[in-house]
Scaffold this motif. Structure first.
Motif, PDB file in Angstrom:
ATOM      1  N   GLN A 180       0.858  -1.182   0.000  1.00 11.40           N
ATOM      2  CA  GLN A 180       0.000   0.000   0.000  1.00 11.40           C
ATOM      3  C   GLN A 180       0.892   1.229   0.000  1.00 11.40           C
ATOM      4  OE1 GLN A 180      -3.599  -0.023   2.302  1.00 11.40           O
ATOM      5  NE2 GLN A 180      -3.317   2.078   2.970  1.00 11.40           N
ATOM      6  N   THR A 181       0.660   2.125  -0.931  1.00  7.24           N
ATOM      7  CA  THR A 181       1.547   3.258  -1.147  1.00  7.24           C
ATOM      8  C   THR A 181       0.750   4.551  -1.107  1.00  7.24           C
ATOM      9  OG1 THR A 181       2.903   1.871  -2.593  1.00  7.24           O
ATOM     10  CG2 THR A 181       3.283   4.241  -2.689  1.00  7.24           C
ATOM     11  N   THR A 182       1.297   5.530  -0.419  1.00  7.03           N
ATOM     12  CA  THR A 182       0.746   6.880  -0.428  1.00  7.03           C
ATOM     13  C   THR A 182       1.659   7.747  -1.282  1.00  7.03           C
ATOM     14  OG1 THR A 182      -0.244   6.618   1.772  1.00  7.03           O
ATOM     15  CG2 THR A 182       0.077   8.858   0.968  1.00  7.03           C
ATOM     16  N   LEU A 183       1.148   8.217  -2.408  1.00  5.83           N
ATOM     17  CA  LEU A 183       1.943   8.995  -3.353  1.00  5.83           C
ATOM     18  C   LEU A 183       1.886  10.472  -2.997  1.00  5.83           C
ATOM     19  CD1 LEU A 183       0.825   7.262  -6.683  1.00  5.83           C
ATOM     20  CD2 LEU A 183       2.813   6.757  -5.265  1.00  5.83           C
ATOM     21  N   SER A 184       3.041  11.108  -3.030  1.00  8.63           N
ATOM     22  CA  SER A 184       3.161  12.536  -2.769  1.00  8.63           C
ATOM     23  C   SER A 184       4.001  13.167  -3.862  1.00  8.63           C
ATOM     24  CB  SER A 184       3.793  12.792  -1.391  1.00  8.63           C
ATOM     25  OG  SER A 184       3.034  12.186  -0.366  1.00  8.63           O
ATOM     26  N   ALA A 185       3.932  14.492  -3.947  1.00  6.59           N
ATOM     27  CA  ALA A 185       4.713  15.224  -4.944  1.00  6.59           C
ATOM     28  C   ALA A 185       6.066  15.604  -4.374  1.00  6.59           C
ATOM     29  CB  ALA A 185       3.962  16.477  -5.387  1.00  6.59           C
ATOM     30  N   GLN A 186       7.076  15.648  -5.236  1.00  2.32           N
ATOM     31  CA  GLN A 186       8.401  16.102  -4.841  1.00  2.32           C
ATOM     32  C   GLN A 186       8.592  17.592  -5.090  1.00  2.32           C
ATOM     33  OE1 GLN A 186      11.717  13.490  -5.946  1.00  2.32           O
ATOM     34  NE2 GLN A 186      10.243  12.037  -6.790  1.00  2.32           N
ATOM     35  N   VAL A 187       7.654  18.208  -5.829  1.00  2.00           N
ATOM     36  CA  VAL A 187       7.757  19.626  -6.165  1.00  2.00           C
ATOM     37  C   VAL A 187       6.416  20.282  -5.886  1.00  2.00           C
ATOM     38  CG1 VAL A 187       9.578  19.366  -7.888  1.00  2.00           C
ATOM     39  CG2 VAL A 187       7.202  19.065  -8.568  1.00  2.00           C
ATOM     40  N   PRO A 188       6.402  21.583  -5.586  1.00  2.00           N
ATOM     41  CA  PRO A 188       5.120  22.272  -5.369  1.00  2.00           C
ATOM     42  C   PRO A 188       4.481  22.682  -6.686  1.00  2.00           C
ATOM     43  CG  PRO A 188       6.943  23.779  -4.981  1.00  2.00           C
ATOM     44  CD  PRO A 188       7.560  22.444  -5.303  1.00  2.00           C
ATOM     45  N   GLY A 189       3.166  22.878  -6.641  1.00  2.00           N
ATOM     46  CA  GLY A 189       2.437  23.318  -7.822  1.00  2.00           C
ATOM     47  C   GLY A 189       0.969  23.018  -7.706  1.00  2.00           C
ATOM     48  N   ALA A 190       0.192  23.648  -8.563  1.00  2.23           N
ATOM     49  CA  ALA A 190      -1.251  23.437  -8.582  1.00  2.23           C
ATOM     50  C   ALA A 190      -1.585  22.182  -9.382  1.00  2.23           C
ATOM     51  CB  ALA A 190      -1.958  24.646  -9.181  1.00  2.23           C
ATOM     52  N   ILE A 191      -2.579  21.427  -8.922  1.00  2.00           N
ATOM     53  CA  ILE A 191      -3.015  20.217  -9.611  1.00  2.00           C
ATOM     54  C   ILE A 191      -3.885  20.642 -10.798  1.00  2.00           C
ATOM     55  CG2 ILE A 191      -4.319  18.072  -9.402  1.00  2.00           C
ATOM     56  CD1 ILE A 191      -3.613  18.054  -6.442  1.00  2.00           C
ATOM     57  N   VAL A 192      -3.461  20.283 -11.988  1.00  2.00           N
ATOM     58  CA  VAL A 192      -4.177  20.680 -13.201  1.00  2.00           C
ATOM     59  C   VAL A 192      -4.873  19.504 -13.880  1.00  2.00           C
ATOM     60  CG1 VAL A 192      -2.667  22.655 -13.600  1.00  2.00           C
ATOM     61  CG2 VAL A 192      -2.063  20.430 -14.563  1.00  2.00           C
ATOM     62  N   ALA A 193      -4.561  18.284 -13.490  1.00  2.00           N
ATOM     63  CA  ALA A 193      -5.211  17.116 -14.084  1.00  2.00           C
ATOM     64  C   ALA A 193      -5.266  16.005 -13.049  1.00  2.00           C
ATOM     65  CB  ALA A 193      -4.475  16.641 -15.331  1.00  2.00           C
ATOM     66  N   LEU A 194      -6.460  15.419 -12.867  1.00  2.00           N
ATOM     67  CA  LEU A 194      -6.667  14.313 -11.938  1.00  2.00           C
ATOM     68  C   LEU A 194      -7.338  13.195 -12.721  1.00  2.00           C
ATOM     69  CD1 LEU A 194      -6.230  13.565  -8.982  1.00  2.00           C
ATOM     70  CD2 LEU A 194      -8.515  14.432  -8.483  1.00  2.00           C
ATOM     71  N   ARG A 195      -6.575  12.144 -13.012  1.00  2.00           N
ATOM     72  CA  ARG A 195      -7.040  11.105 -13.931  1.00  2.00           C
ATOM     73  C   ARG A 195      -7.846   9.999 -13.267  1.00  2.00           C
ATOM     74  NH1 ARG A 195      -5.848  14.301 -18.203  1.00  2.00           N
ATOM     75  NH2 ARG A 195      -3.604  14.670 -18.427  1.00  2.00           N
TER      76      ARG A 195
END
Length: 358
Positions: A54-69
């Protein structure tokens, strides 16, 4: 002549009669809660179903989410795009680094041509050794500049890949706590993913039960209540007891692998693990309490039995049940040994309905 011995004999005979079969009370057939112990007893532990991966994915860089697939419950393939973050600034950095590489490459070409010309002049003794060395130094400096800018460009290109989250393996999306427009920050959970093909049951074993279990306990059973594909407790085929004990709870983690062919199981479901209590070193097991399966009544999420009070009235009492065995079912909590319970739960319910209406 009536003596104390005669009275004692009568009492013993009455006790034998009560233990031998049901007793009628107010028209209801009752039986006392029986206690059984010995090698057949088992210790029940509450457990939970969890995914091996079970994995919780996070971002390594900041930014606004523009696409959620994806959304919670979706099945994804390995490498599939899950989420995209605004990467326009990163793309401009890559373009700028590429332009700097082109400029440095042009300077390198000029330095290489000049160095070649200086070598020809030096061969004809038209320039000094110092002039040739300066031309060689300028050529090497230009070459080093190109290498540095190329490495910087590759780093910018690699960083631009951090703005897209891909599935690390095939699985099911468990949770998506963000939505379009949210700001992704390093370390903030964005998507939780688990592999449904590898599940296990985890229970916390008190340290009083650890002696004698070993690293591969034998005779362990597991149960997932309410699962139609499982009919009562099942024998565990693969068991792992972690070699560490939690300092706060003084319990060790016991993991039971689930078969691959089970359906309808998801992480977080309640489960139960049964440990054989007759193993060496575990200690003397407490007697287990048993009632007829016909005495059990289920109303929604509540499980109970009808217990007769001192006045002979049937009262519904909530209990927690264990593993069934034939026509009997184990009671983990809610009853005491010897308490009279109605053997026919439906008849007891009908008998108490008029009283409740009044």
């Amino acid at each position: 002549m009536y003596t104390h011995t005669t009275a004692l004999s009568l009492l013993l005979g009455l006790a034998s009669l009560l233990a031998a079969g049901p007793v009628l009370s107010n028209g209801l057939a009752t039986t006392p809660v029986t206690a059984q112990g010995g090698a057949g007893a088992a210790v029940s532990l509450n457990a939970v179903v969890e995914a091996v991966r079970q994995t919780t994915l996070s971002a390594q860089v900041p930014g606004a989410i523009v696409a959620l697939r994806v959304k919670a419950g979706d099945t994804v393939k390995a490498g599939q795009e899950l989420l995209r973050i605004d990467a326009r600034a990163a793309q401009q950095n890559v373009a700028g680094s590429a332009a700097q590489v082109e400029a440095a490459q042009a300077s390198l070409n000029v330095a290489a041509t000049e160095y070649e010309r200086q070598q020809q002049l030096f061969a004809k003794n038209y320039i000094s050794q110092g002039a040739l060395d300066r031309a060689q130094a300028q050529y090497r400096a230009a070459q080093a500049q190109v290498n540095a800018l190329q490495a910087q460009t590759r780093a910018a290109q690699t960083q631009s890949g951090f703005f897209v989250l891909n599935a690390p393996y095939a699985g099911v999306v468990s949770e998506v706590p963000v939505t379009l427009g949210d700001m992704a920050m390093p370390g903030r959970p964005l998507i939780t993913l688990h592999d449904p093909s590898a599940l296990r049951v985890t229970a916390a074993v008190p340290q009083t039960l650890l002696n004698g279990l070993g690293q591969s306990p034998q005779g362990v059973r597991f149960e997932i209540p309410g699962l139609p594909t499982l009919n009562g407790p099942q024998a565990a085929t693969q068991v792992q007891l972690l070699p560490t004990v939690d300092a706060a709870t003084h319990t060790a983690q016991l993991r039971v692998s689930l078969p691959d062919n089970l359906r309808g199981i998801v992480p977080g479901m309640f489960a139960r693990v049964w440990l054989p209590a007759a193993q060496p070193g575990v200690g003397t097991p407490q007697p287990s309490l048993w009632v007829p399966a016909s005495a059990v009544v289920r109303r929604g999420e509540m499980t109970g039995v009808y217990v007769l009070d001192d006045k002979g009235a049937a009262r519904l009492r909530q209990v927690r049940l264990g593993a069934p065995s034939g026509t009997q079912v184990e009671v983990l909590s809610g009853l005491s040994a010897g308490e009279p319970v109605a053997t026919d739960a439906q008849a007891a319910a009908r008998a108490t309905t008029p009283a409740a209406a009044r």
